[in-house]
Design a protein around this motif. Structure first.
Motif, mmCIF file in Angstrom:
data_model
loop_
_atom_site.group_PDB
_atom_site.id
_atom_site.type_symbol
_atom_site.label_atom_id
_atom_site.label_comp_id
_atom_site.label_asym_id
_atom_site.label_seq_id
_atom_site.Cartn_x
_atom_site.Cartn_y
_atom_site.Cartn_z
ATOM 1 N N GLU A 91 0.804 -1.229 0.000
ATOM 2 C CA GLU A 91 0.000 0.000 0.000
ATOM 3 C C GLU A 91 0.834 1.275 0.000
ATOM 4 O O GLU A 91 0.286 2.379 -0.080
ATOM 5 C CB GLU A 91 -0.952 -0.001 1.197
ATOM 6 N N TRP A 92 2.152 1.158 0.102
ATOM 7 C CA TRP A 92 2.986 2.362 0.135
ATOM 8 C C TRP A 92 3.100 3.038 -1.232
ATOM 9 O O TRP A 92 3.356 4.239 -1.302
ATOM 10 C CB TRP A 92 4.387 2.012 0.630
ATOM 11 N N SER A 127 8.180 21.175 -6.934
ATOM 12 C CA SER A 127 7.440 21.856 -5.878
ATOM 13 C C SER A 127 7.532 21.118 -4.547
ATOM 14 O O SER A 127 7.403 21.713 -3.483
ATOM 15 C CB SER A 127 5.972 22.012 -6.282
ATOM 16 N N ASN A 128 7.726 19.797 -4.591
ATOM 17 C CA ASN A 128 7.887 18.998 -3.384
ATOM 18 C C ASN A 128 9.011 18.004 -3.645
ATOM 19 O O ASN A 128 8.798 16.911 -4.159
ATOM 20 C CB ASN A 128 6.597 18.269 -3.038
ATOM 21 N N ARG A 129 10.216 18.379 -3.281
ATOM 22 C CA ARG A 129 11.383 17.638 -3.701
ATOM 23 C C ARG A 129 11.529 16.285 -3.008
ATOM 24 O O ARG A 129 12.377 15.476 -3.377
ATOM 25 C CB ARG A 129 12.639 18.477 -3.487
ATOM 26 N N ALA A 130 10.654 16.014 -2.017
ATOM 27 C CA ALA A 130 10.661 14.696 -1.391
ATOM 28 C C ALA A 130 9.987 13.646 -2.276
ATOM 29 O O ALA A 130 10.191 12.450 -2.082
ATOM 30 C CB ALA A 130 9.958 14.755 -0.039
ATOM 31 N N GLN A 131 9.203 14.093 -3.261
ATOM 32 C CA GLN A 131 8.439 13.179 -4.089
ATOM 33 C C GLN A 131 9.243 12.756 -5.320
ATOM 34 O O GLN A 131 9.733 13.594 -6.071
ATOM 35 C CB GLN A 131 7.117 13.824 -4.517
ATOM 36 N N ARG A 132 9.361 11.428 -5.505
ATOM 37 C CA ARG A 132 10.129 10.861 -6.620
ATOM 38 C C ARG A 132 9.193 10.052 -7.517
ATOM 39 O O ARG A 132 8.273 9.381 -7.038
ATOM 40 C CB ARG A 132 11.247 9.944 -6.109
ATOM 41 N N ALA A 172 11.599 4.649 4.332
ATOM 42 C CA ALA A 172 10.868 5.807 4.856
ATOM 43 C C ALA A 172 10.288 6.642 3.726
ATOM 44 O O ALA A 172 9.186 7.189 3.852
ATOM 45 C CB ALA A 172 11.790 6.658 5.722
ATOM 46 N N ASN A 173 11.030 6.744 2.610
ATOM 47 C CA ASN A 173 10.517 7.493 1.460
ATOM 48 C C ASN A 173 9.246 6.848 0.920
ATOM 49 O O ASN A 173 8.265 7.544 0.617
ATOM 50 C CB ASN A 173 11.561 7.548 0.349
ATOM 51 N N ALA A 174 9.265 5.511 0.814
ATOM 52 C CA ALA A 174 8.084 4.813 0.300
ATOM 53 C C ALA A 174 6.935 4.863 1.299
ATOM 54 O O ALA A 174 5.788 5.120 0.921
ATOM 55 C CB ALA A 174 8.448 3.369 -0.023
ATOM 56 N N GLU A 175 7.231 4.638 2.568
ATOM 57 C CA GLU A 175 6.182 4.615 3.578
ATOM 58 C C GLU A 175 5.504 5.970 3.710
ATOM 59 O O GLU A 175 4.293 6.052 3.987
ATOM 60 C CB GLU A 175 6.758 4.183 4.920
#
Length: 483
Positions: free
Chosen positions: A305-306, A348-353, A425-428
């Motif tokens: 679900e991540w 705009s949201n650099r945490a998102q890949r 942590a990035n995926a979760e």
């Protein structure tokens, strides 16, 4: 050859078939079921069941896809064969409910009542047809129990949770204790099956009893999963496991003669049919039911679900495009895959890949070079080409570093699990986006590999993903081509 010679030859042949039918389950099955279609794995199963009948194996698991003939051998032919060789045997046969167990009971009785069986084992005789037993009223024969006339032999069937008090078993057979996906996904039901196995069924063993579990996997925490976990304990039962996926995934199984990618029973389910089944049931059920490797419903390094899904509208906001390559050591039938992925992240949201594209295959050194060239031409905005500086990667870097801009050697830190844990942590957090399953054929396989990691057959897609996301974690600022 005259008529007398033909009759003599036929009599000799029938005598030989009778003798073989008394000595092996496979020949018994052929004799009592004319026209039985035998494939290589039926021979394998019968050889293990022969060892089980002879008590050379006392803990045996057979894990197979649906409709591949396991119940015919395990629940129908095997009990009849055991009674023929040992009329004093006591057999307990169980399944997911009483109705199915009783249907197997009736089938065993039909086999033991046929003319072929009586020729093979004339001293193994069932009681009468009336509910009370034989004509003298002493030998039971009903839908739950039957006895062997003038011997100690006894067969008792029950559904999961049913009572089996009052008798012990020399042979305990468990065939598909879980009925469907709903039951498999219920922790309450899985606990119920386990409690019944440990507190009821297991306590019915006679000395040196054999336990046979045959099923199609539904869940990582099913009965087989729990038994295998218990086997890791110092005093736990040690099981011989025969696991047969519908399509072979690796070539490191000594009892499976197939090459990778071959179907288990092409006579009935060829690769085209299996591909349709996989599309219909979905990758999650395919991995469990057909490949016998259920992915964890919870836990594991990555959870199903991540993963979030991107849309075309998301792509206008992307920057920091890169490629991530995991290169194999060699190109053989059982080598690892070469994987190349294209990633970018949101401005705009650099945490998102965002995982945008992927190529995967077993490739030679030259084919890997061509794949990198092709993906670079397809995605000219990829500023970095991350290539692990091991295996063939080092040589690939040497060849391409002056041809393709942005080649970046990566020296991995720690093992695969350590590197994967660094990006969970990035995926979760919901910051890794992948295409919809319908957008590309590789997406569902990518998700399954991640969910199975590190227990899956392959980890090349995971390696490429963790390499890309580790780069983003360590390089938060927008980087330039020559930075």
């Amino acid at each position: 050859m005259n008529r007398l010679d033909k009759d003599t030859a036929a009599a000799v042949n029938d005598a030989a078939r009778l003798e073989l039918g008394r000595r092996s389950l496979l020949d018994f099955t052929r004799y009592t079921m004319p026209g039985y279609q035998v494939h290589w794995y039926h021979k394998l199963i019968c050889s293990r069941l022969d060892d089980f009948e002879q008590k050379k194996i006392t803990r045996l698991m057979l894990l197979m896809p649906p409709r591949h003939g396991k119940s015919e051998l395990v629940s129908r032919r095997l009990p009849a064969y055991i009674f023929g060789r040992n009329p004093d045997a006591r057999i307990i046969a169980t399944s997911y409910n009483a109705d199915f167990a009783q249907s197997m009971n009736r089938d065993v009785q039909r086999i033991m009542s046929c003319d072929e069986y009586r020729r093979l084992f004339p001293r193994t005789v069932l009681g009468g047809m009336d509910k009370q037993g034989a004509a003298d009223g002493t030998y039971l024969r009903n839908m739950d129990t039957f006895e062997i006339v003038k011997r100690k032999g006894l067969y008792r069937c029950a559904g999961v949770g049913g009572g089996i008090t009052g008798m012990g078993g020399d042979f305990i057979i468990i065939d598909d204790p879980i009925k469907n996906k709903e039951e498999a996904n219920s922790c309450v039901n899985r606990d119920k099956i386990w409690d019944w196995y440990t507190s009821t069924l297991y306590t019915r063993q006679e000395k040196n009893a054999g336990i046979l579990v045959t099923l199609t996997r539904w869940h990582e925490d099913d009965l087989v999963g729990r038994l295998l976990n218990a086997a890791n304990l110092p005093d736990g039962d040690k099981w011989e496991v025969i696991s047969l996926p519908a399509v072979r995934e690796s070539c490191d199984c000594p009892y499976d003669p197939r090459m990778e990618g071959e179907a288990l029973w092409p006579y009935k389910y060829d690769l085209t049919t299996l591909a349709t089944i996989k599309t219909t049931v979905g990758s999650y059920d395919w991995a469990a039911l057909y490949q016998q490797r259920p992915s964890p419903g919870d836990g594991g390094t990555f959870k199903r679900e991540w993963w979030r899904r991107w849309t075309d509208d998301d792509l206008a906001d992307l920057e920091d495009y890169l490629q991530s390559w995991d290169c194999a050591f060699s190109c053989t039938d059982n080598s690892d895959y070469v994987v190349g992925q294209v990633w970018a992240r949101s401005s705009s949201n650099r945490a998102q890949r965002y995982l945008l594209d992927q190529v995967r295959g077993r490739k030679s050194f030259v084919e890997t070079l061509d794949a990198i060239r092709a993906l670079s031409a397809k995605w000219p905005r990829t500023q970095r080409k991350l290539i692990e500086n091991t295996a063939n990667g080092s040589a690939i870097i040497d060849v391409l570093k002056n041809e393709i801009p942005g080649i970046k050697p990566v020296d991995p830190k720690g093992g695969k699990i350590v590197r994967a844990n660094a990006v969970t942590a990035n995926a979760e957090a919901g910051n890794i986006f992948i295409p919809e399953d319908s957008a590309a054929s590789w997406v569902s396989g990518f998700v399954e590999e991640c969910v199975l990691f590190p227990r899956g057959a392959h980890d090349d897609q995971v390696d490429a993903m963790t390499q890309a996301n580790t780069w983003y974690n360590e390089n938060n600022a927008t980087y330039r081509l020559n930075a």
